[in-house]
Design a protein around this motif. Structure first.
Motif, PDB file in Angstrom:
ATOM      1  N   ALA A   6       0.717  -1.117   0.176  1.00 37.86           N
ATOM      2  CA  ALA A   6      -0.084   0.013   0.106  1.00 37.86           C
ATOM      3  C   ALA A   6       0.849   1.385  -0.024  1.00 37.86           C
ATOM      4  CB  ALA A   6      -0.822   0.016   1.066  1.00 37.86           C
ATOM      5  N   GLN A   8       0.102   5.188   0.523  1.00 32.80           N
ATOM      6  CA  GLN A   8      -0.569   6.288   0.908  1.00 32.80           C
ATOM      7  C   GLN A   8      -0.158   7.666   0.334  1.00 32.80           C
ATOM      8  OE1 GLN A   8      -1.495   4.185   4.908  1.00 32.80           O
ATOM      9  NE2 GLN A   8      -2.215   6.230   4.963  1.00 32.80           N
ATOM     10  N   ILE A 110       2.510   6.467   7.516  1.00 35.53           N
ATOM     11  CA  ILE A 110       1.235   5.518   7.578  1.00 35.53           C
ATOM     12  C   ILE A 110       0.036   5.330   8.727  1.00 35.53           C
ATOM     13  CG2 ILE A 110       1.405   3.116   9.104  1.00 35.53           C
ATOM     14  CD1 ILE A 110       3.809   2.255   8.149  1.00 35.53           C
ATOM     15  N   CYS A 112      -2.795   3.922   9.766  1.00 39.23           N
ATOM     16  CA  CYS A 112      -3.560   3.185  10.321  1.00 39.23           C
ATOM     17  C   CYS A 112      -4.779   2.600   9.969  1.00 39.23           C
ATOM     18  CB  CYS A 112      -3.118   2.307  11.302  1.00 39.23           C
ATOM     19  SG  CYS A 112      -1.474   1.558  11.190  1.00 39.23           S
ATOM     20  N   LEU A 115      -5.231   2.549   6.476  1.00 37.07           N
ATOM     21  CA  LEU A 115      -4.476   1.141   5.971  1.00 37.07           C
ATOM     22  C   LEU A 115      -5.772  -0.181   6.118  1.00 37.07           C
ATOM     23  CD1 LEU A 115      -0.917   1.043   6.354  1.00 37.07           C
ATOM     24  CD2 LEU A 115      -2.527   1.091   4.860  1.00 37.07           C
ATOM     25  N   ALA A 129       3.645  -1.420   4.221  1.00 34.60           N
ATOM     26  CA  ALA A 129       3.707   0.022   3.452  1.00 34.60           C
ATOM     27  C   ALA A 129       4.619   0.614   2.874  1.00 34.60           C
ATOM     28  CB  ALA A 129       2.974   0.525   5.115  1.00 34.60           C
ATOM     29  N   GLY A 170       9.948  -0.550   3.752  1.00 35.21           N
ATOM     30  CA  GLY A 170       9.354  -0.284   3.822  1.00 35.21           C
ATOM     31  C   GLY A 170       8.927  -0.768   5.172  1.00 35.21           C
TER      32      GLY A 170
END
Length: 555
Positions: A6, A8, A110, A112, A115, A129, A170
């Motif tokens: 992922a 972001q 990150i 969460c 996520l 991440a 990551g």
């Protein structure tokens, strides 16, 4: 175990508050595209999700036209800790941890909450991440992290991380951990932070830490291209990597170490400004103050304004108002802050800190600190009990210079922040460890960690043998190395002279004056460059101040 990746993103602003450079090009393609392509090289391939605000969906899809990444939108907005992370991480961007209040680089990319939302759409046991502006993200290292998690069934490996400089790796998070942090609205640094009630081994020594190649482990230097200096570093590394085959992680580490030793920006990354030599505790025993300076001055507001016109040419410059006096004692302190945060500037100063004894923290100055968005307020306490405070600060029974008085002013800062719903300034109680107060170190650290979550501990300094040595034990490394800070930092004294470092409290080794030249001219003048060259050649004895200094910084 099914792992997905992922990323972001925000195409306008980074979590650090700088301009997003995801659209900017490196090697002919965008930073964002290069990051995604690096992630696509992970073997065996894993699904890659790009998480963007709903308003940026169309442009994000256009940027990913030839990618197999999957775009998912969200409307989460900034996390509740966003302002805290932004203010605290400014001062340690080149390392994965070391942020004020124990914040870490992972907090920057990150969230969460987002996520956890992804996990409602995509089935996965863990999420890798990835920082969004990471053109040197290593797919090979990501594979190593995934293998380490799969091969371990230990509860301590619900997270796999590394001590690599930001932008290389990551963080691998188990789905269960993501949901727990999201449910409690916590940043990732919460699980890394020292908690006095529950002490434990540093996570770097647990099975969740993925070993980094030696040169990279000892290197520092941000490789997330999200500020002026980090983008320039990424560009320089990209140019170097094009000239050499097999430019792997070890070579990146070597390059970062050499770059830090030799590179000098057009302006200092961190600038300390002594607003005044006046001090409410002129006889403090742990640092030179008062008559020991053998000079007396207060800087002019216009000089400060001219300085900030220069340093704001970079969007990640840091400024500390400190020196060898108390900045709150400057007769025009509020006007100085107003000049610094002038609305006339298109780019404001990135990080701003004030170092003070706290004795003169009036309501008026507290309002100024809050309204002018001072990020950090370092308060020089040096003691946990009133008796030790009175001794090391040499207060001589002054009613307004007691520990209780300063503690009441800290409480007032907290109160006024709450009234204005502001996280600024972050309060950092500071302790200089010496033979006179070392017995209070544990109580000080644990007590302020419980209360504020932020503490600064430094060692006693003899200022190149110009001041009494009160250190508990010598901490200088066995082998002398070039000073790191003369490459990125300098001090402006209250009379406008510039000195190469904060050991020069008497101003005997200045390299220029702002009354004659600009900061950029002084920063790269012949005198300053010769000092740096001598350090690079191990000729430390060539300079009186450097020859007696024990405060150099190991690479």
């Amino acid at each position: 175990m099914k792992v997905i990746a992922a990323i972001q993103i925000d195409l306008e602003t980074t979590p650090l508050g700088t301009r997003s450079r995801l659209r900017d090009e490196l090697g002919g393609v965008s930073i964002f595209w290069r990051t995604v392509k690096q992630a696509e090289r992970i073997q065996p391939p894993i699904d890659i999700f790009v998480l963007c605000p709903q308003t940026q969906e169309s442009e994000t899809r256009n940027l990913l036209a030839d990618s197999r990444a999957i775009v998912q939108t969200h409307d989460a907005g900034p996390p509740p800790w966003n302002a805290l992370i932004r203010a605290s991480r400014k001062w340690s961007l080149d390392g994965w941890r070391g942020g004020i209040g124990q914040t870490i680089s992972f907090d920057e990319f990150i969230d969460c909450r987002v996520l956890a939302g992804l996990l409602t759409h995509a089935q996965a046991d863990a999420i890798l991440a990835i920082p969004p502006a990471a053109p040197f993200f290593s797919p090979e290292f990501a594979q190593k992290m995934i293998r380490q998690r799969i091969e371990s069934g230990d509860e301590d490996t619900r997270i796999i991380f590394s001590a690599a400089p930001p932008g290389i790796a990551g963080v691998l998070l188990d789905a269960s951990l993501i949901r727990e942090l999201a449910l409690n609205n916590l940043p990732l640094s919460w699980i890394f932070a020292y908690q006095p009630e529950h002490p434990r081994k540093d996570m770097i020594f647990l099975p969740c830490a993925c070993e980094v190649p030696a040169p990279l482990r000892f290197a520092s230097g941000r490789l997330c291209a999200d500020s002026d200096r980090s983008f320039e570093r990424a560009q320089a590394l990209w140019d170097a990597s094009r000239e050499e085959p097999n430019f792997g992680l070890q070579r990146i580490g070597d390059w970062l170490i050499e770059h830090e030793k030799s590179h000098v920006d057009l302006l200092p990354h961190e600038l300390e400004i002594e607003l005044t030599t006046d001090d409410s505790l002129p006889n403090a025993r742990l640092r030179p103050r008062g008559n020991r300076l053998e000079r007396n001055a207060s800087i002019e507001v216009r000089t400060v304004g001219a300085l900030f016109d220069e340093v704001t040419e970079f969007d990640d410059s840091l400024v500390v108002l400190g020196g060898f006096g108390d900045p709150l004692r400057h007769p025009e302190f509020n006007e100085v802050l107003s000049a610094i945060r002038s609305v006339r500037r298109s780019i404001n100063i990135y990080g701003l800190a004030v170092r003070t004894s706290g004795v003169n923290l009036t309501d008026e100055s507290i309002v100024a600190l809050i309204e002018h968005r001072v990020d950090v307020l370092e308060i020089l306490l040096d003691a946990w009990t009133p008796a030790t405070y009175a001794r090391v600060q040499s207060t001589n029974g002054k009613d307004d210079a007691t520990l209780q008085h300063v503690l009441s002013r800290i409480e007032r800062v907290e109160e006024m922040r709450r009234e204005r719903s502001s996280v600024f300034p972050l309060i950092v109680p500071s302790f200089t460890k010496s033979r006179e107060n070392v017995h209070e170190l544990d109580d000080f650290y644990d007590g302020w960690t419980r209360r504020l979550g932020a503490v600064c501990i430094t060692g006693a300094n003899h200022y190149s043998r110009q001041f009494d040595d009160q250190s508990v034990i010598p901490m200088a490394p066995a082998t002398r190395t070039a000073c790191r800070r003369i490459m990125s930092r300098c001090l402006v004294l209250a009379d406008g002279r510039v000195t190469m470092c904060d050991q020069d409290f008497q101003g005997l080794h200045t390299v220029g004056s702002l009354h004659e030249h600009s900061l950029s001219t002084i920063w790269r003048n012949t005198k300053f460059q010769r000092i740096r060259a001598d350090h690079a050649s191990d000729k430390f004895q060539s300079h009186e101040l450097c020859a007696a200094c024990d405060e150099w910084h190991r690479p």
